[in-house]
Design a protein around this motif. Sequence first.
Motif, PDB file in Angstrom:
ATOM      1  N   SER A 113       9.264   6.666   9.805  1.00 53.22           N
ATOM      2  CA  SER A 113       8.652   5.340   9.663  1.00 53.22           C
ATOM      3  C   SER A 113       8.348   5.024   8.206  1.00 53.22           C
ATOM      4  CB  SER A 113       7.363   5.268  10.491  1.00 53.22           C
ATOM      5  OG  SER A 113       6.439   6.264  10.061  1.00 53.22           O
ATOM      6  N   ALA A 154      14.601  -2.162   2.444  1.00 52.40           N
ATOM      7  CA  ALA A 154      13.951  -2.207   3.757  1.00 52.40           C
ATOM      8  C   ALA A 154      12.451  -1.950   3.633  1.00 52.40           C
ATOM      9  CB  ALA A 154      14.593  -1.188   4.699  1.00 52.40           C
ATOM     10  N   GLU A 155      12.065  -1.021   2.765  1.00 54.11           N
ATOM     11  CA  GLU A 155      10.650  -0.735   2.570  1.00 54.11           C
ATOM     12  C   GLU A 155       9.929  -1.921   1.931  1.00 54.11           C
ATOM     13  OE1 GLU A 155       8.862   2.130   3.575  1.00 54.11           O
ATOM     14  OE2 GLU A 155      10.735   2.238   4.704  1.00 54.11           O
ATOM     15  N   GLU A 157      10.741  -5.048   2.356  1.00 51.71           N
ATOM     16  CA  GLU A 157      10.601  -6.044   3.415  1.00 51.71           C
ATOM     17  C   GLU A 157       9.429  -5.703   4.336  1.00 51.71           C
ATOM     18  OE1 GLU A 157      12.163  -8.925   3.742  1.00 51.71           O
ATOM     19  OE2 GLU A 157      13.169  -8.491   1.847  1.00 51.71           O
ATOM     20  N   LYS A 158       9.278  -4.403   4.639  1.00 50.97           N
ATOM     21  CA  LYS A 158       8.151  -3.972   5.468  1.00 50.97           C
ATOM     22  C   LYS A 158       6.824  -4.277   4.773  1.00 50.97           C
ATOM     23  CE  LYS A 158       8.493   0.234   7.047  1.00 50.97           C
ATOM     24  NZ  LYS A 158       8.902   1.664   7.122  1.00 50.97           N
ATOM     25  N   GLU A 159       6.786  -4.039   3.462  1.00 49.54           N
ATOM     26  CA  GLU A 159       5.554  -4.307   2.711  1.00 49.54           C
ATOM     27  C   GLU A 159       5.239  -5.799   2.703  1.00 49.54           C
ATOM     28  OE1 GLU A 159       3.625  -3.431  -1.707  1.00 49.54           O
ATOM     29  OE2 GLU A 159       5.543  -2.543  -1.137  1.00 49.54           O
ATOM     30  N   LEU A 161       5.991  -7.976   5.027  1.00 49.15           N
ATOM     31  CA  LEU A 161       5.459  -8.330   6.343  1.00 49.15           C
ATOM     32  C   LEU A 161       4.013  -7.885   6.490  1.00 49.15           C
ATOM     33  CD1 LEU A 161       8.522  -7.450   8.619  1.00 49.15           C
ATOM     34  CD2 LEU A 161       7.668  -9.729   8.039  1.00 49.15           C
ATOM     35  N   LEU A 162       3.699  -6.711   5.953  1.00 48.88           N
ATOM     36  CA  LEU A 162       2.326  -6.211   6.028  1.00 48.88           C
ATOM     37  C   LEU A 162       1.378  -7.120   5.258  1.00 48.88           C
ATOM     38  CD1 LEU A 162       0.487  -3.959   7.039  1.00 48.88           C
ATOM     39  CD2 LEU A 162       0.997  -2.688   4.946  1.00 48.88           C
ATOM     40  N   ASP A 298       5.847   2.374  19.645  1.00 50.78           N
ATOM     41  CA  ASP A 298       7.125   2.487  18.930  1.00 50.78           C
ATOM     42  C   ASP A 298       7.738   3.867  19.109  1.00 50.78           C
ATOM     43  OD1 ASP A 298       6.765  -0.093  18.070  1.00 50.78           O
ATOM     44  OD2 ASP A 298       6.024   0.472  16.085  1.00 50.78           O
TER      45      ASP A 298
END
Length: 323
Positions: A113, A154-155, A157-159, A161-162, A298
């Motif tokens: 993850s 990708a990381e 993009e995750k940040e 969203l967070l 998940d």
Amino acid sequence: MKCTFELNSKGYIKQRESFDLEFKQSFHYGDSLALYCRSLVGMANNKGGELIFGIKDSPREPIGLKNDRFENCDPNRINQFLIAFFSHEIHWSIETLEYHGNSFGRISVEESSIKPVVCTAVYKNILREAAIYYRYRGETKEICYPELAAILQAEREKEKLLWLKHVEKIGEVGPQNIHLIDTFNGEISTGKGKILIDKSIVKALKFIKEGEFTEKKGAPTLKLIGEISGEVDTTNIPKTDFLYPYRFANFNEEMGINNFQFQAILWKLDVKGNAKYHTEISVGKSSLTHKYSQAFMDRLKSIMGRYPEWLNKTVEDFKKHRK
């Protein structure tokens, strides 16, 4: 647990090693353990995968394991090696399989993850400090630029969203009602001033993030020192519904899991008491209700999607355990 292999007319395995599959003839410790862990981390940095032990190489023939070294392997030994040489925790499992009277071993790992998982120390000529291992088709090696760039993107993009979720939450409750906990400097910013926190318990502040500040019985208490120049509005501490949004009914509705199957899953994955996945809150004077995190949802979906027979095997093992 029984397993199957797709064989050709000569009795050789049709499937080749790939980005999520690696065959080994036997199981060893020492340098071999370092190689196994490197492969597991490489798969975790990709999409997950598994190592199968008991497969002869050239040709790929399912001959089984010739001793009980794998069956008697202490999982903690592998786990300690991973902790000592890699930056992040990965989720993996180990089990013995049966096929035509022979025993085989399987170590499987989920996609991490948090990526990339980085090597933190040198081990002979097998592991290099600061290296990022990645599983390609048929081999594990240090990552190439295209795959590393994709992981970093990708990381990011995750940040993003967070951050969006945080901003949405601030908008819901109002900026004036937000209090920030700085676990590095040991401070709580209230908007009117700061409350200092004893450094000896700053590390224990993780329990606040996990929703155990007021609702979990027996949770630790913060010790406040120094002059208090403001007050913390405890009504705005993160709610259990936000940190643990799921009950059993959600798993039943989304995945068709009945109550007995769910109890088997909780036992198999050792969920209860693990604050990353589970909490319990009081309902009235004597009743408790159990709630589960997004991380647990998940993880369960990942396992069941990858191993269709896992739930049935887990239920069988749970029945034996209850006896």
